[in-house]
Design a protein around this motif. Structure first.
Motif, PDB file in Angstrom:
ATOM      1  N   ARG A 169       0.761  -1.193  -0.033  1.00  0.00           N
ATOM      2  CA  ARG A 169      -0.076   0.060  -0.031  1.00  0.00           C
ATOM      3  C   ARG A 169       0.726   1.216  -0.199  1.00  0.00           C
ATOM      4  O   ARG A 169       0.395   2.312  -0.496  1.00  0.00           O
ATOM      5  N   SER A 170       1.970   1.336   0.689  1.00  0.00           N
ATOM      6  CA  SER A 170       2.849   2.420   0.806  1.00  0.00           C
ATOM      7  C   SER A 170       3.445   2.753  -0.491  1.00  0.00           C
ATOM      8  O   SER A 170       3.551   3.734  -1.117  1.00  0.00           O
ATOM      9  N   ASP A 171       3.731   1.589  -1.419  1.00  0.00           N
ATOM     10  CA  ASP A 171       4.496   1.894  -2.664  1.00  0.00           C
ATOM     11  C   ASP A 171       3.239   2.380  -3.415  1.00  0.00           C
ATOM     12  O   ASP A 171       3.759   3.241  -4.247  1.00  0.00           O
ATOM     13  N   LEU A 172       1.907   1.971  -3.622  1.00  0.00           N
ATOM     14  CA  LEU A 172       0.830   2.469  -4.230  1.00  0.00           C
ATOM     15  C   LEU A 172       0.585   3.962  -4.151  1.00  0.00           C
ATOM     16  O   LEU A 172       0.702   4.713  -4.810  1.00  0.00           O
ATOM     17  N   LYS A 173       0.577   4.247  -2.859  1.00  0.00           N
ATOM     18  CA  LYS A 173       0.223   5.863  -2.252  1.00  0.00           C
ATOM     19  C   LYS A 173       1.533   6.618  -2.854  1.00  0.00           C
ATOM     20  O   LYS A 173       1.186   7.671  -3.375  1.00  0.00           O
ATOM     21  N   MET A 200       3.613  10.632  -6.819  1.00  0.00           N
ATOM     22  CA  MET A 200       4.682  11.161  -7.556  1.00  0.00           C
ATOM     23  C   MET A 200       3.953  11.201  -9.295  1.00  0.00           C
ATOM     24  O   MET A 200       4.387  12.289  -9.933  1.00  0.00           O
ATOM     25  N   GLY A 201       3.143  10.396  -9.477  1.00  0.00           N
ATOM     26  CA  GLY A 201       2.407  10.339 -10.832  1.00  0.00           C
ATOM     27  C   GLY A 201       1.540  11.824 -10.725  1.00  0.00           C
ATOM     28  O   GLY A 201       1.523  12.342 -11.917  1.00  0.00           O
ATOM     29  N   VAL A 202       0.849  12.148  -9.670  1.00  0.00           N
ATOM     30  CA  VAL A 202       0.130  13.427  -9.754  1.00  0.00           C
ATOM     31  C   VAL A 202       0.871  14.799 -10.015  1.00  0.00           C
ATOM     32  O   VAL A 202       0.419  15.490 -11.007  1.00  0.00           O
ATOM     33  N   PHE A 203       1.975  15.062  -9.485  1.00  0.00           N
ATOM     34  CA  PHE A 203       3.045  15.880  -9.699  1.00  0.00           C
ATOM     35  C   PHE A 203       3.542  15.693 -11.088  1.00  0.00           C
ATOM     36  O   PHE A 203       3.851  16.735 -11.820  1.00  0.00           O
ATOM     37  N   LEU A 204       3.916  14.866 -11.582  1.00  0.00           N
ATOM     38  CA  LEU A 204       4.450  14.469 -13.012  1.00  0.00           C
ATOM     39  C   LEU A 204       3.336  14.684 -13.977  1.00  0.00           C
ATOM     40  O   LEU A 204       3.664  15.423 -14.795  1.00  0.00           O
ATOM     41  N   ALA A 205       2.115  14.494 -13.679  1.00  0.00           N
ATOM     42  CA  ALA A 205       0.913  14.595 -14.851  1.00  0.00           C
ATOM     43  C   ALA A 205       0.775  16.013 -14.869  1.00  0.00           C
ATOM     44  O   ALA A 205       0.481  16.786 -15.752  1.00  0.00           O
ATOM     45  N   ALA A 206       0.850  16.732 -13.445  1.00  0.00           N
ATOM     46  CA  ALA A 206       0.436  18.220 -13.698  1.00  0.00           C
ATOM     47  C   ALA A 206       1.713  18.916 -14.540  1.00  0.00           C
ATOM     48  O   ALA A 206       1.446  19.714 -15.261  1.00  0.00           O
ATOM     49  N   GLY A 207       2.962  18.453 -14.315  1.00  0.00           N
ATOM     50  CA  GLY A 207       4.157  18.880 -15.046  1.00  0.00           C
ATOM     51  C   GLY A 207       4.066  18.786 -16.624  1.00  0.00           C
ATOM     52  O   GLY A 207       4.256  19.760 -17.029  1.00  0.00           O
ATOM     53  N   TYR A 208       3.387  17.683 -16.932  1.00  0.00           N
ATOM     54  CA  TYR A 208       3.186  17.407 -18.427  1.00  0.00           C
ATOM     55  C   TYR A 208       2.246  18.152 -19.127  1.00  0.00           C
ATOM     56  O   TYR A 208       2.395  18.497 -20.172  1.00  0.00           O
ATOM     57  N   ASN A 218      11.524   0.382  -3.922  1.00  0.00           N
ATOM     58  CA  ASN A 218      11.978  -0.252  -5.266  1.00  0.00           C
ATOM     59  C   ASN A 218      11.551   1.064  -6.396  1.00  0.00           C
ATOM     60  O   ASN A 218      10.365   1.015  -6.576  1.00  0.00           O
ATOM     61  N   PRO A 219      12.827   1.324  -6.786  1.00  0.00           N
ATOM     62  CA  PRO A 219      12.268   2.460  -7.696  1.00  0.00           C
ATOM     63  C   PRO A 219      11.602   2.084  -9.226  1.00  0.00           C
ATOM     64  O   PRO A 219      10.688   2.864  -9.557  1.00  0.00           O
ATOM     65  N   TYR A 220      11.790   0.666  -9.589  1.00  0.00           N
ATOM     66  CA  TYR A 220      10.981   0.214 -10.657  1.00  0.00           C
ATOM     67  C   TYR A 220       9.509   0.133 -10.428  1.00  0.00           C
ATOM     68  O   TYR A 220       8.550   0.431 -11.210  1.00  0.00           O
ATOM     69  N   THR A 221       9.287  -0.120  -9.176  1.00  0.00           N
ATOM     70  CA  THR A 221       7.776  -0.465  -8.888  1.00  0.00           C
ATOM     71  C   THR A 221       7.119   1.127  -8.809  1.00  0.00           C
ATOM     72  O   THR A 221       5.940   1.310  -9.556  1.00  0.00           O
ATOM     73  N   ILE A 222       7.543   1.925  -8.025  1.00  0.00           N
ATOM     74  CA  ILE A 222       7.063   3.248  -8.000  1.00  0.00           C
ATOM     75  C   ILE A 222       7.088   4.060  -9.088  1.00  0.00           C
ATOM     76  O   ILE A 222       6.053   4.864  -9.404  1.00  0.00           O
ATOM     77  N   SER A 223       8.089   3.793 -10.008  1.00  0.00           N
ATOM     78  CA  SER A 223       7.852   4.414 -11.283  1.00  0.00           C
ATOM     79  C   SER A 223       7.022   4.152 -12.095  1.00  0.00           C
ATOM     80  O   SER A 223       6.475   4.606 -13.036  1.00  0.00           O
ATOM     81  N   THR A 224       6.652   2.616 -12.138  1.00  0.00           N
ATOM     82  CA  THR A 224       5.664   1.960 -13.061  1.00  0.00           C
ATOM     83  C   THR A 224       4.457   2.696 -12.785  1.00  0.00           C
ATOM     84  O   THR A 224       3.315   3.027 -13.278  1.00  0.00           O
TER      85      THR A 224
END
Length: 300
Positions: free
Chosen positions: A64-68, A73-81, A176-182
């Motif tokens: 759950r922590s990985d998902l959160k 991270m995705g919200v900030f990345l989406a806003a940036g794009y 895990n960087p690959y997990t949270i990046s995905t």
């Protein structure tokens, strides 16, 4: 894979900066075919699917922590794009490249807000230089007092990317960087899908557009994130910051070569000032005076 030498890692990071820099011009081309939200959705859905396939074992073991963390991270990345791509509709690839690069200067200040760790003097100098460069880029001196809205949107993109760097640095330390990046890429894809549905415009197939989206999805998104992770494992943060900041220069050059963009002396001066501010933010005075005085410690 075998360990890389520092020079090999720096070369890998140069290719990351090169591909990211070319991405500004390719995005401008794709925007002639797709709407902004269509471009963003296609780019991230392809990158997400490829990442899910490659790192499926990591995803199956997420908690759950990985998902959160990945969602934030995705919200900030989406806003940036979103800000960046909407901004590209009305500004040059060069302006977008350099304004986006200013996020490097903002990071220490945003990190200060979260961790209470004050930025060093070099960052204050960098912030002043950045502000001057942004004024030169965004103010229409023929109609003083009026700002280019697209450039300002791109500046907001830099703010979003800066926050993305801060939260990524916090979350990636024990995950895990690959997990949270995905997860973050998938989060972006979902956000852009919702926006695309609300927009209601049909996606039409275009060979030129398909090539552009393939490049943006697989090269500037999927491949570059992977190369950056590997490269920074075998070189110092200082070297990585200098090499990756070349993205701004490359983006500007490709805008001139392939989009026939023209720049005034004031615009070029702004580019130089902003680029110098990025170097000041990351390596202090080392690159200018070749001294260890005021050197920023490398991140571990």
């Amino acid at each position: 894979m075998r360990a890389l030498t520092s020079k090999q890692a720096d070369l890998m990071l140069f290719f990351v900066a090169f591909f990211w820099g070319t991405g500004f011009a390719v995005t401008k081309i794709a925007l002639d075919i797709y709407s902004t939200v269509q471009l963003l959705f296609i780019r991230f859905i392809i990158a997400s699917i490829v990442s899910l396939i490659i790192f499926n074992k990591n995803i199956r073991n997420m908690n759950r922590s990985d998902l959160k963390s990945g969602v934030i991270m995705g919200v900030f990345l989406a806003a940036g794009y979103i800000f960046q791509t909407f901004g590209l509709e009305g500004t040059t690839a060069g302006n977008s490249a350099f304004l986006t690069g200013t996020n490097v200067v903002m990071v220490p200040f945003f990190y200060w807000i979260i961790t209470k760790k004050k930025p060093v003097f070099n960052n204050l100098i960098a912030a002043i230089l950045m502000f001057i460069g942004i004024i030169l880029l965004t103010v229409d001196f023929k109609n003083f007092g009026k700002f280019n809205l697209s450039d300002m949107l791109t500046f907001f993109c830099a703010i979003s990317f800066a926050w993305h760097v801060v939260v990524t640095g916090i979350f990636a330390s024990d995950k895990n960087p690959y997990t949270i990046s995905t997860i973050q890429m998938t989060t972006c894809a979902v956000i852009f899908l919702i926006m695309m549905i609300l927009e209601g415009k049909p996606i039409t197939y275009n060979f030129k557009g398909a090539l552009s989206m393939g490049y943006l999805s697989l090269i500037t998104t999927m491949l570059c994130f992977m190369m950056q992770t590997i490269g920074q494992k075998y070189t110092s943060t200082t070297h990585a910051a200098i090499v990756l900041s070349l993205e701004s220069v490359i983006g500007s050059i490709f805008g001139v070569l392939f989009l026939k963009e023209n720049y005034t002396i004031i615009t070029i001066l702004a580019f130089v000032i902003i680029f110098i501010s990025i170097l000041f933010a990351e390596v202090g005075y080392d690159w200018l005076f070749r001294t260890k005085k005021n050197r920023l410690p490398d991140k571990k």
